[in-house]
Design an enzyme around this catalytic site. Structure first.
Site, mmCIF file in Angstrom:
data_model
loop_
_atom_site.group_PDB
_atom_site.id
_atom_site.type_symbol
_atom_site.label_atom_id
_atom_site.label_comp_id
_atom_site.label_asym_id
_atom_site.label_seq_id
_atom_site.Cartn_x
_atom_site.Cartn_y
_atom_site.Cartn_z
ATOM 1 N N THR A 1 18.579 -35.397 23.263
ATOM 2 C CA THR A 1 20.092 -35.704 22.257
ATOM 3 C C THR A 1 20.366 -34.653 21.267
ATOM 4 O O THR A 1 21.055 -33.780 21.229
ATOM 5 C CB THR A 1 20.994 -36.889 22.343
ATOM 6 O OG1 THR A 1 20.291 -38.248 23.129
ATOM 7 C CG2 THR A 1 22.927 -37.125 22.182
ATOM 8 N N ASP B 1 1.344 -0.921 -0.112
ATOM 9 C CA ASP B 1 0.205 -0.068 0.144
ATOM 10 C C ASP B 1 1.210 1.225 0.218
ATOM 11 O O ASP B 1 1.885 1.243 0.269
ATOM 12 C CB ASP B 1 -0.918 -0.274 1.442
ATOM 13 C CG ASP B 1 -1.693 0.929 1.064
ATOM 14 O OD1 ASP B 1 -2.035 1.531 -0.437
ATOM 15 O OD2 ASP B 1 -2.677 1.421 2.478
ATOM 16 N N ASP C 1 -3.406 -1.835 5.236
ATOM 17 C CA ASP C 1 -3.763 -1.345 6.508
ATOM 18 C C ASP C 1 -5.492 -0.867 7.067
ATOM 19 O O ASP C 1 -6.192 -1.419 8.022
ATOM 20 C CB ASP C 1 -3.228 0.099 7.556
ATOM 21 C CG ASP C 1 -3.531 0.874 5.598
ATOM 22 O OD1 ASP C 1 -4.725 0.336 4.991
ATOM 23 O OD2 ASP C 1 -2.950 1.874 6.366
ATOM 24 N N GLU D 1 27.143 -37.472 16.738
ATOM 25 C CA GLU D 1 25.635 -36.212 15.987
ATOM 26 C C GLU D 1 26.299 -34.920 16.658
ATOM 27 O O GLU D 1 26.125 -33.809 16.047
ATOM 28 C CB GLU D 1 24.472 -36.981 16.832
ATOM 29 C CG GLU D 1 24.306 -38.386 15.806
ATOM 30 C CD GLU D 1 22.870 -39.362 16.283
ATOM 31 O OE1 GLU D 1 21.828 -37.920 17.014
ATOM 32 O OE2 GLU D 1 22.343 -39.726 15.675
ATOM 33 N N ASN E 1 16.795 -39.560 18.670
ATOM 34 C CA ASN E 1 16.595 -38.826 18.645
ATOM 35 C C ASN E 1 15.228 -37.865 18.693
ATOM 36 O O ASN E 1 15.233 -36.504 17.595
ATOM 37 C CB ASN E 1 14.871 -39.045 18.023
ATOM 38 C CG ASN E 1 15.521 -40.558 16.470
ATOM 39 O OD1 ASN E 1 16.737 -40.241 16.287
ATOM 40 N ND2 ASN E 1 14.618 -41.011 15.725
ATOM 41 N N ASP F 1 -8.375 -4.638 2.994
ATOM 42 C CA ASP F 1 -6.658 -4.746 2.558
ATOM 43 C C ASP F 1 -7.249 -6.185 3.277
ATOM 44 O O ASP F 1 -6.597 -7.437 2.851
ATOM 45 C CB ASP F 1 -6.026 -4.335 2.930
ATOM 46 C CG ASP F 1 -5.954 -2.926 2.717
ATOM 47 O OD1 ASP F 1 -6.012 -2.027 1.135
ATOM 48 O OD2 ASP F 1 -5.508 -2.164 3.382
#
Length: 1051
Positions: free
Chosen positions: A826, A367, A729, A959, A823, A733
């Site tokens: 850790t 706008d 605004d 990991e 999974n 809109d």
């Protein structure tokens, strides 16, 4: 006869409209007519759309491939845990850890999903709050002062006054004051209140802005009063149409790019898991299914249900290993951290997934008013004459807000103002009804924005009296220390209003396009001060004032000079006002109030034009809603980042084009054919032409745009595969905000409707905030890719380790509950910490990624497999080492006294009962625990705790090292060292601490089936794990060389 179908009331005369409803202005509708209309049109209220029931919302949260796999894994785990518990008498908690944890994750995800869905349709509720509650209505000849607005029907006669909220769409029938102004910016996007009249608009199909004899539901009367005829109510009103559009847009909401990628990944993962699980079972069939071949036919078939169940458990463990259970939680955490970062930069995210979507934004539809501009009118130029008619002078004024201290007049040396400048200041200060106040954050206005801008100009000009000037300056300094500093002290304006006392007002009207006030000067004489449209004021002026105050007749050359200057200022998008005065007021020269004989003349607006003649022209002021200072650089940044900017505004075409040129969307003097359209012009083009225009590079501007135009532009862009961010605004809109991939509402000037329909709210209403939020979104996506890369490569490693276990026929080196721990717990902290990776320096100099780009391409998959293969080999390898080798790289592995076996024995451990003279010795696992065996074959089940602990520790350590690899996709750890992200180092330490917790706390070590490790065993773990860094560094070198080769080819 009453017409059931809506008709173009704006193009019909008042008499035609009254006839259509069989109603008279002086009586209103009869009770009978009201009932008939109510049967046809119903109540004047917005329809309540049925929301999704709670049970459906809950079920929808499980409509996700990863979730479905987890559900199946949880069910199978639960079933196996039940049978295992009954067979082995394991305590309830230990047996059910795995299925319970999986189910808890799913419930948590469902709760978050339902909560987000529940917030989605609040925009419609906010829309209802805009409706008026009661109104003054004429029925059966009687005026009902507070008829509930929901009872209004088409044909009702309603009276509106200043401050009233309009209850329905209505045709203005009679003006009770000389002017009527309506604030309808929330509906049309116009920056100023709009003048309304009664004359028909001779167009059956015209823009909302052009319907100058209509007032619309939800707008507000800011000046004047009138009598109106109700035309459209409820869902037929313009606000009702917007509700329909919001609802339609919410139905069209598409999935975010990340959701699509994860779903695609989930489907692929399902296929891989299925194939690998079946492969594991097929590889191990010989352990649970045996037969002999006689004459080519199988005979003596033996089936072991116990062993079949065991390998089925291995397949389930494999599924648990393959699914990154922690991924949803880590993604949510990363997005939540992203929203916090963005909130600090004034971008408040209402939907978590939108953070990532921002990163692949390709088009920003912005706008103009309030986003690219300040939404605060300010004077930028003042034009007057110098010492001669041929010597015009121009003053440039700086400042973009209503703050009198914001900027000043360039090279202003007129503190002792000449007579001409004094008259400019007097007219601007006294011929003015606006007030300015501060809400603590921004300066706001009561009254007309143009008049407020004139008052700010007066403050910048100062006053001619030196003593008064000093006094004003002192009072302004004092005002800064007051507790209540909301009211803004306009000392210079006050000085002028006290000096020139206002005694009469000639209100603005549509015909003469000017406003005047009669003031009593310090000399005791009356004077008329005039401001209005330059052409109108100039046409009624006969003389012109020079700098020294002398007045000379205006000739044609002088008139043309003013008009050409006016044209030049207008072409720059300035709104120009002409200033003039008149000293010889005739019968009004001693006017002092309503008791004066000539007062009747001021009550008749038709006589104003005769009073405002023979004016003395003073000068021209040019005002505008100026662009924000930082917008130009933000537009340049968008260009570098490959993001297209479209400006869609309800304002006039010339104003919109001037602002767009100034902010750098177009270069100076650029031919705007094919780049600037009104909403109506663009919608009138064929679909092919619209697509061609929108696909061309460079910015575009669409002016006089209505809500449906905005929606259509967003829809076309989305069909073209663009990822669209839309700002707005107003109520108008909301549908487009809902439809866009990212709806961005204004936090300061935005309506509640717009905010509720949006995905993101700008706390400072600033376009440059959107651009920095896009950069943040890109950074978050890169970080998400980093932790997805980290988690998936770890999971691939787990899958390969289980697959190798099954393929080699060795005892399982990792059990499902251990894999679940890795999974979820850790892996979680390092993956979350990767969300804090610093953004690449050139992140906003790269084109946006395509929404079709895969999350995992072939090269990334190859890298996963290489790293995963090493993870699997290392995890299984350390297990085999413990069973078969006395030492490794100088580390004594049999210090605990365990028995060594051959690789062949380990691979055929199921045949242990048939081995002659096989025996094992007890071994020590901690200071107070020794593993003993009643049956030597238990060495491969209960005796594997140490080997399993080593495998789990190697998996955790690899990991942790692998998380360092994920700091950057292609950059080496030498150029992107670990301390660039200190959070990752903390997370690694935390995860390792958690692993030590389950190792050294007896209760937890029993739950997870592991034992404590000694120092030498830790050294072994590190030696086996560390090479993962070297392997990935080599892969990064290959990746960098591939990118260099690609760049050379494209060049």
């Amino acid at each position: 006869m009453m017409d059931e179908k809506p008709f173009p009331a704006w193009s019909w005369s008042v008499e035609q409209c009254l006839k259509a409803y069989n109603v008279k202005l002086e009586r209103g509708l009869s009770s009978y007519d009201v009932e008939k209309q109510q049967e046809v049109h119903g109540y004047n209220e917005l329809k309540k759309e049925k929301g999704k029931p709670l049970w459906l919302l809950v079920i929808q949260q499980f409509d996700d491939m990863l979730v479905k796999i987890l559900l199946v894994a949880a069910f199978i785990s639960f079933t196996l845990a039940y049978f295992e518990r009954t067979e082995t008498n394991i305590s309830g908690f230990e047996a059910y850890v795995e299925p319970v944890v999986i189910v808890l994750i799913l419930i948590l995800n469902a709760i978050v999903g339902v909560w987000q869905e529940g917030n989605a349709e609040k925009a419609l509720e906010a829309l209802k709050e805009m409706q008026c509650e009661s109104c003054k209505t004429l029925r059966d000849g009687y005026m009902i002062p507070d008829l509930p607005a929901r009872e209004l029907v088409p044909g009702d006669i309603v009276e509106l006054r200043v401050g009233d909220k309009v209850p329905a769409d209505m045709r203005v029938a009679v003006l009770k004051t000389s002017t009527l102004r309506v604030e309808q910016s929330s509906l049309t996007g116009e920056s100023l209140p709009v003048l309304k009249g009664t004359q028909p608009v001779l167009l059956t199909d015209c823009d909302l802005q052009a319907k100058e004899n209509m007032v619309f539901s939800g707008t507000t009367i800011v000046n004047g009063s009138c009598i109106c005829i109700v035309v459209n109510t409820g869902m037929r009103s313009e606000i009702g149409e917007i509700q329909k559009q919001i609802h339609e847009a919410s139905m069209e909401e598409s999935e975010t790019p990340l959701k699509k990628k994860l779903d695609e990944f989930g489907h692929n993962l399902t296929t891989v898991i299925g194939v690998v699980c079946i492969a594991v079972w097929i590889i191990n069939y010989k352990y649970f299914l045996k037969w002999e071949m006689v004459d080519g036919l199988p005979t003596n078939v033996e089936f072991s249900f116990e062993k079949c169940t065991y390998y089925f458990k291995i397949a389930v463990a494999l599924a648990v290993a393959a699914i990154p259970e922690g991924l949803p939680a880590v993604i949510t955490t990363c997005l939540a951290l992203g929203t916090r970062k963005m909130a600090q930069k004034n971008a408040i995210m209402r939907k978590l997934a939108s953070v990532e979507t921002l990163g692949c934004t390709t088009v920003i539809c912005s706008d103009k008013t309030g986003t690219l501009t300040t939404n605060q009118m300010s004077v930028t130029e003042v034009f007057t004459f110098g010492g001669k008619l041929t010597a015009p002078r121009i003053f440039h004024v700086e400042g973009t807000t209503y703050d009198p201290k914001d900027g000043g007049i360039v090279d202003w040396s007129c503190y002792n103002m000449d007579a001409n400048l004094q008259d400019v200041a007097e007219i601007c200060a006294v011929c003015n009804d606006a007030e300015i106040y501060s809400d603590g954050r921004v300066f706001r206005v009561t009254g007309l924005p143009t008049e407020a801008a004139l008052k700010v100009l007066v403050e910048k000009m100062g006053v001619p009296d030196a003593k008064a000037r000093t006094k004003i300056r002192e009072s302004q300094i004092m005002a800064n220390y007051l507790i209540d500093n909301n009211s803004v002290k306009l000392g210079c304006c006050e000085w002028w209003t006290k000096r020139s006392k206002r005694v009469g007002t000639l209100e603005l009207d549509r015909v003469r396009k000017s406003m005047s006030v009669i003031v009593r000067e310090p000399t005791g004489q009356n004077r008329m001060l005039v401001k209005g449209a330059v052409e109108s004021v100039l046409a009624r002026s006969s003389h012109i004032q020079l700098a020294d105050g002398c007045v000379v007749p205006m000739d044609e050359a002088c008139r043309q000079l003013v008009l050409s200057r006016h044209m030049e200022m207008s072409s720059k998008g300035l709104r120009c006002l002409g200033l003039a005065y008149k000293d010889d007021l005739g019968k009004l020269s001693d006017y002092d109030g309503e008791h004066h004989p000539s007062h009747k003349k001021l009550l008749d607006p038709t006589s104003y034009i005769s009073i405002e003649t023979d004016l003395i022209f003073v000068g021209v002021v040019g005002l505008r809603d100026p662009p924000r200072a930082e917008v130009k650089s933000a537009i340049e940044e968008c260009g570098e980042a490959g993001i297209k900017v479209l400006v869609i505004t309800g304002d006039y075409k010339s104003t919109a084009e001037a602002i767009c040129s100034e902010i750098g969307l177009f270069y100076e003097g650029e031919d705007l054919r094919g780049k600037s359209f009104t909403g109506k012009e663009f919608i009138g083009l064929s679909t092919m032409q619209q697509r061609d225009i929108l696909s061309e590079p460079g910015g575009k501007v669409f002016s006089r745009a209505e809500p449906r135009h905005k929606q259509e532009i967003v829809r076309i862009l989305k069909e073209m595969g663009e990822v669209v961010a839309m700002t707005g605004d107003g109520v108008n809109d909301a549908p487009a905000l809902k439809l866009a991939d990212i709806g961005i509402a204004m936090g300061i000037t935005g309506t509640e409707v717009a905010k509720e329909a949006s995905d993101m709210v700008l706390a400072d209403d600033n376009f440059s905030t959107i651009v920095s939020a896009v950069g943040e979104g890109r950074s978050i996506y890169n970080n998400m890719k980093a932790f997805i890369r980290y988690m998936i490569s770890s999971n691939v490693g787990e899958v390969i380790s289980i697959f190798l276990t099954a393929a080699l026929g060795i005892p399982e080196c990792l059990i499902p509950v251990q894999l679940l721990w890795v999974n979820l717990v850790t892996d979680g902290p390092p993956a979350t910490a990767l969300g804090f990776n610093p953004a690449d320096v050139d992140i906003m100099r790269k084109p946006p990624r395509k929404s079709t780009d895969p999350l995992i391409d072939s090269w990334v998959l190859f890298r996963y497999l290489v790293i995963g293969s090493y993870v699997g080999i290392a995890t299984v390898g350390v297990f085999i080492l413990w069973y078969t080798q006395p030492s490794f790289m100088g580390i004594n592995l049999i210090a605990d006294g365990h028995t060594l076996v051959s690789v062949s024995q380990l691979r055929n451990w199921g045949d242990c009962p048939s081995w002659p003279d096989f025996s094992v010795t007890p071994f020590v696992v901690s200071s107070n625990r020794t593993i003993t065996f009643s049956n030597p074959c238990e060495y491969f089940t209960t005796g594997k705790v140490k080997a399993m602990t080593l495998s789990l520790s190697v998996l955790v350590a690899i990991e942790m090292f692998n998380s360092l690899n994920a700091l950057s996709e292609d950059n080496s750890l030498l150029t992107m060292p670990p301390w660039r992200n200190p959070y990752l180092l903390v997370a690694m330490a935390f995860s390792f601490g958690l692993h030590c917790l389950i190792l050294y706390v007896p209760f937890l070590s029993d739950v997870f089936g592991i034992v404590p490790l000694g120092l030498k065993e830790w050294v072994l773990v590190i030696l086996v794990s560390a090479p993962v860094i070297l392997i990935d560094e080599l892969l990064k070198i290959v990746a960098r060389s591939r990118k260099c080769m690609t760049k050379v080819k494209t060049a």
